[in-house]
Design a protein around this motif. Structure first.
Motif, mmCIF file in Angstrom:
data_model
loop_
_atom_site.group_PDB
_atom_site.id
_atom_site.type_symbol
_atom_site.label_atom_id
_atom_site.label_comp_id
_atom_site.label_asym_id
_atom_site.label_seq_id
_atom_site.Cartn_x
_atom_site.Cartn_y
_atom_site.Cartn_z
ATOM 1 N N ILE A 231 0.723 -1.112 -0.005
ATOM 2 C CA ILE A 231 0.189 0.034 -0.166
ATOM 3 C C ILE A 231 0.874 1.186 -0.115
ATOM 4 O O ILE A 231 0.724 2.191 -0.758
ATOM 5 N N ALA A 232 1.889 1.267 0.870
ATOM 6 C CA ALA A 232 2.681 2.463 0.993
ATOM 7 C C ALA A 232 3.670 2.642 -0.606
ATOM 8 O O ALA A 232 3.773 3.945 -0.830
ATOM 9 N N ALA A 233 3.882 1.557 -1.361
ATOM 10 C CA ALA A 233 4.520 1.692 -2.467
ATOM 11 C C ALA A 233 3.810 2.435 -3.626
ATOM 12 O O ALA A 233 4.051 3.365 -4.343
ATOM 13 N N LYS A 234 2.170 2.226 -3.132
ATOM 14 C CA LYS A 234 1.396 2.915 -4.243
ATOM 15 C C LYS A 234 1.178 4.104 -3.830
ATOM 16 O O LYS A 234 0.870 5.059 -4.885
ATOM 17 N N VAL B 231 -4.390 1.249 8.302
ATOM 18 C CA VAL B 231 -6.000 1.067 8.322
ATOM 19 C C VAL B 231 -6.392 0.632 6.608
ATOM 20 O O VAL B 231 -7.169 -0.401 7.004
ATOM 21 N N LEU B 232 -5.642 1.182 5.719
ATOM 22 C CA LEU B 232 -5.961 0.284 4.263
ATOM 23 C C LEU B 232 -5.460 -0.851 4.278
ATOM 24 O O LEU B 232 -6.220 -1.882 3.619
ATOM 25 N N ALA B 233 -4.425 -1.216 5.002
ATOM 26 C CA ALA B 233 -4.025 -2.818 5.073
ATOM 27 C C ALA B 233 -4.987 -3.582 5.903
ATOM 28 O O ALA B 233 -5.418 -4.661 5.266
ATOM 29 N N ARG C 284 2.900 8.841 0.222
ATOM 30 C CA ARG C 284 2.550 10.501 1.089
ATOM 31 C C ARG C 284 1.561 9.973 2.179
ATOM 32 O O ARG C 284 1.189 10.532 3.069
ATOM 33 N N LEU C 285 0.993 8.712 2.250
ATOM 34 C CA LEU C 285 0.042 8.243 3.288
ATOM 35 C C LEU C 285 1.021 8.066 4.599
ATOM 36 O O LEU C 285 2.152 7.717 4.637
#
Length: 87
Positions: free
Chosen positions: A42-45, A56-58, A48-49
């Motif tokens: 998710i961070a790779a996409k 939370v997205l994970a 800036r998160l």
């Protein structure tokens, strides 16, 4: 009286966590690696998160996977029940 608890130090998304559970150390490590992998994907996409938003997205992604697997499982159980009744 409680059984023996497994204590494991794991690293998830660059942070160390001490996890205590009833499962074997290898299992706890495997789950931690899975969460770490999901967070990194998710961070790779979107770099800036914040860490919180990545977590939370994970969690949402993992919950979605769980729900889909539960639906598949329920469908298979119903099919097996139907097969048993027809036999």
């Amino acid at each position: 009286m409680q059984g023996n608890k497994t204590k494991v130090a794991v690293e998830i998304f660059g942070e160390e966590y001490k996890v205590i559970g009833d499962m074997p150390e290898e299992y706890i490590e495997m789950i931690a690696e899975y969460v770490d992998k999901k967070m990194k994907q998710i961070a790779a996409k979107n770099s800036r998160l914040s860490v919180t938003k990545v977590a939370v997205l994970a969690a949402l992604n993992i919950a979605d996977e769980l729900c889909k697997l539960q639906e598949d499982y329920d469908t298979l159980v119903k099919l097996m029940d139907t097969e048993k009744k027809q036999a």
